[in-house]
Scaffold this motif. Structure first.
Motif, short mmCIF file in Angstrom:
data_model
loop_
_atom_site.label_atom_id
_atom_site.label_comp_id
_atom_site.label_asym_id
_atom_site.label_seq_id
_atom_site.Cartn_x
_atom_site.Cartn_y
_atom_site.Cartn_z
N ILE A 194 7.77 -14.57 -11.88
CA ILE A 194 7.36 -13.28 -11.94
C ILE A 194 7.46 -12.74 -10.77
O ILE A 194 6.77 -13.00 -9.83
CB ILE A 194 6.15 -13.00 -12.91
N SER A 195 8.04 -11.43 -10.33
CA SER A 195 8.03 -10.78 -9.08
C SER A 195 7.31 -9.32 -9.53
O SER A 195 7.63 -8.83 -10.08
CB SER A 195 9.23 -10.64 -8.32
N LEU A 196 6.47 -9.06 -8.41
CA LEU A 196 5.83 -7.65 -8.54
C LEU A 196 6.12 -6.94 -7.29
O LEU A 196 6.05 -7.14 -6.38
CB LEU A 196 4.28 -7.75 -8.69
N ILE A 197 7.01 -5.71 -7.58
CA ILE A 197 7.64 -4.94 -6.32
C ILE A 197 6.55 -3.87 -6.24
O ILE A 197 6.51 -2.97 -7.14
CB ILE A 197 9.02 -4.53 -6.67
N SER A 198 6.12 -3.60 -4.79
CA SER A 198 5.29 -2.35 -4.67
C SER A 198 6.05 -1.75 -3.33
O SER A 198 6.58 -2.06 -2.31
CB SER A 198 3.93 -2.79 -4.27
N SER A 199 6.35 -0.20 -3.85
CA SER A 199 6.88 0.44 -2.58
C SER A 199 5.84 0.85 -1.60
O SER A 199 6.12 0.99 -0.33
CB SER A 199 7.25 1.83 -3.24
N SER A 200 4.44 0.57 -1.96
CA SER A 200 3.28 0.96 -0.90
C SER A 200 3.23 -0.57 -0.15
O SER A 200 3.96 -1.47 -0.42
CB SER A 200 2.25 1.19 -1.69
N GLY A 201 2.52 -0.41 0.95
CA GLY A 201 2.21 -1.56 1.75
C GLY A 201 1.18 -2.54 1.10
O GLY A 201 0.86 -3.65 1.88
N THR A 202 0.91 -2.28 -0.03
CA THR A 202 -0.18 -3.05 -1.03
C THR A 202 -0.02 -2.89 -2.20
O THR A 202 0.77 -1.92 -2.77
CB THR A 202 -1.54 -2.68 -0.43
N ILE A 203 -0.71 -3.70 -3.17
CA ILE A 203 -0.95 -3.17 -4.56
C ILE A 203 -2.08 -2.54 -4.68
O ILE A 203 -2.82 -2.29 -3.83
CB ILE A 203 -0.85 -4.71 -5.51
N LEU A 204 -2.07 -1.65 -5.93
CA LEU A 204 -3.10 -0.98 -6.30
C LEU A 204 -3.48 -0.05 -5.31
O LEU A 204 -4.56 0.09 -4.80
CB LEU A 204 -4.15 -1.72 -6.58
N PRO A 205 -2.50 0.91 -4.69
CA PRO A 205 -2.74 1.78 -3.55
C PRO A 205 -4.04 2.90 -4.20
O PRO A 205 -3.68 3.25 -5.32
CB PRO A 205 -1.51 2.63 -3.40
N GLY A 206 -4.83 3.07 -3.33
CA GLY A 206 -5.77 4.01 -3.48
C GLY A 206 -7.08 3.55 -3.94
O GLY A 206 -8.32 4.23 -3.93
N LEU A 207 -7.12 1.96 -4.37
CA LEU A 207 -8.29 1.52 -4.92
C LEU A 207 -9.07 0.89 -3.28
O LEU A 207 -8.31 0.73 -2.16
CB LEU A 207 -8.18 0.43 -5.81
#
Length: 400
Positions: A194-207
């Motif tokens: 499983i791969s998780l792709i984030s356009s942000s520099g991190t996962i869960l941006p804003g938290l």
């Protein structure tokens, strides 16, 4: 008799309905194109085989019948157009519904950027029938692996695009479920990726950074490959093309990369933001249309500091209840109550009986404790609704 219409049977719409039903002398109509209230945060459990359809839906017909109110009705209609001057709602089924007060609670849908070739073949995970599709696809991938393992053990690769709450939760649940599946059956072909792709520099941006760190560590322990600062650029022939110049094969792909408000004709003059959310005043009224309220995900709701609140169940509860109170106040010719939304915290399901949370911005919790808190919060919402639909079901059976 005053007529109040709610468009949308999601979290915000249900909270507004329950508040409005306290007045037994008004007519309340709930309209939704679906026959059920979708408990969206729990759908990821459905995909990962931890629950079934009955666990993640609330029947709207029996819910309305279960309310102690002679003038509450549910209509299974698809809204096409709203005439705000005539106060009429036109539907695909050719039925016209009139109102004195209108509550917009139609929610949001997954936004698929049109500039990404091939993405039009992706599906909206927010819709229950596509959640069932993903559940079956996931199960079929597991079955295919054990069916072929003696002859070949091809890689199975699930790609989740979007590393907000939805993407993180679904990736974690599928990874945990597959691990338990292979462990329980002692199957040799244990190479599901499983791969998780984030356009942000991190996962869960804003938290908070602490919550991000806890979640990232958990995903890593589940064997999930996290790819940050990378966008999906194209889908074709079983491959996902990424902005970093690579392409990765996928058995199936889930897109959770953003939302937009549901659109209804006749509201073009409403002031909206980039996501299509309706801007409202401090009482949740639509400017220039004080008899129309917008709540939940479909509205741009701000706190007392002027910050836009993120779409979630807490804001749906606060805005739905507040709008209901204000409509009752208008009917009774009383003053209105300002909506002052505030997040109680956030809880993230991270596979199995493991979660992570930020409570009131004061303390972080993780593991089994966070999981139990999350289940308690969900149960406290679902339990009274189950009581209502049981009552409604009994009434329905007596009438038949």
């Amino acid at each position: 008799m005053e007529k109040v219409v709610i468009i949308g049977g999601g979290y915000a719409g249900i909270y507004a309905l329950r508040e409005l039903a306290k007045n037994k002398n008004i007519q309340i109509t709930l309209i939704d194109k679906h026959t059920f209230h979708n408990l969206q945060p729990e759908v990821y459990d459905l995909i990962a085989n931890k629950s079934n359809i009955a666990d993640v839906t609330i029947d709207l017909t029996t819910l309305c019948m279960g309310l102690n109110h002679d003038y509450v009705e549910y209509k299974n209609l698809k809204v096409r157009n709203i005439d705000k001057e005539a106060k009429k709602i036109y539907t695909e089924e050719q039925e016209i519904v009139t109102y004195d007060y209108l509550v917009m609670a139609a929610g949001t849908r997954t936004f698929f950027p049109p500039q990404i070739p091939g993405l039009n073949n992706a599906h909206d995970i927010k819709k229950l029938h596509w959640a069932m599709f993903f559940k079956q696809s996931f199960e079929n991938q597991l079955f295919k692996k054990i069916s072929d393992e003696a002859k070949q053990c091809d890689d199975t690769h699930i790609v989740v695009v979007g590393a907000g709450l939805s993407g993180v939760e679904i990736a974690a649940e599928m990874a945990y479920n597959s691990k338990m599946f292979f462990k329980r059956g002692n199957f040799s072909c244990d190479n599901l990726k499983i791969s998780l792709i984030s356009s942000s520099g991190t996962i869960l941006p804003g938290l908070s950074q602490n919550l991000i760190n806890i979640s990232h560590q958990r995903l890593k322990s589940l064997g999930i490959k996290v790819i940050t600062s990378t966008k999906l650029t194209k889908l074709e022939d079983g491959y996902a093309h990424l902005s970093n110049g690579t392409k990765i094969p996928h058995s199936f792909l889930i897109f959770t990369g953003g939302v937009e408000a549901s659109k209804i004709e006749g509201l073009e003059d409403f002031d909206t933001n980039g996501r299509g959310q309706i801007r409202v005043n401090e009482y949740l009224q639509v400017p220039d249309h004080k008899n129309i309220f917008a709540i939940g995900d479909v509205a741009e709701i701000k706190n007392k500091e002027g910050e836009i609140m993120p779409p979630n169940v807490t804001i749906a509860r606060i805005s739905g209840t507040n709008a209901g109170k204000n409509i009752l106040s208008m009917i009774a010719d009383r003053g209105l109550i300002q909506c002052k939304p505030k997040l109680d915290g956030i809880l993230i399901a991270l596979g199995g009986k493991y979660a992570a949370g930020d409570l009131m911005g004061l303390v972080n919790v993780k593991g089994r404790l966070a999981y139990e808190i999350k289940k308690y919060v969900f149960s406290s919402y679902r339990k009274p609704l189950l009581k209502l639909i049981r009552t409604g079901y009994s009434k329905l059976k007596k009438l038949s």
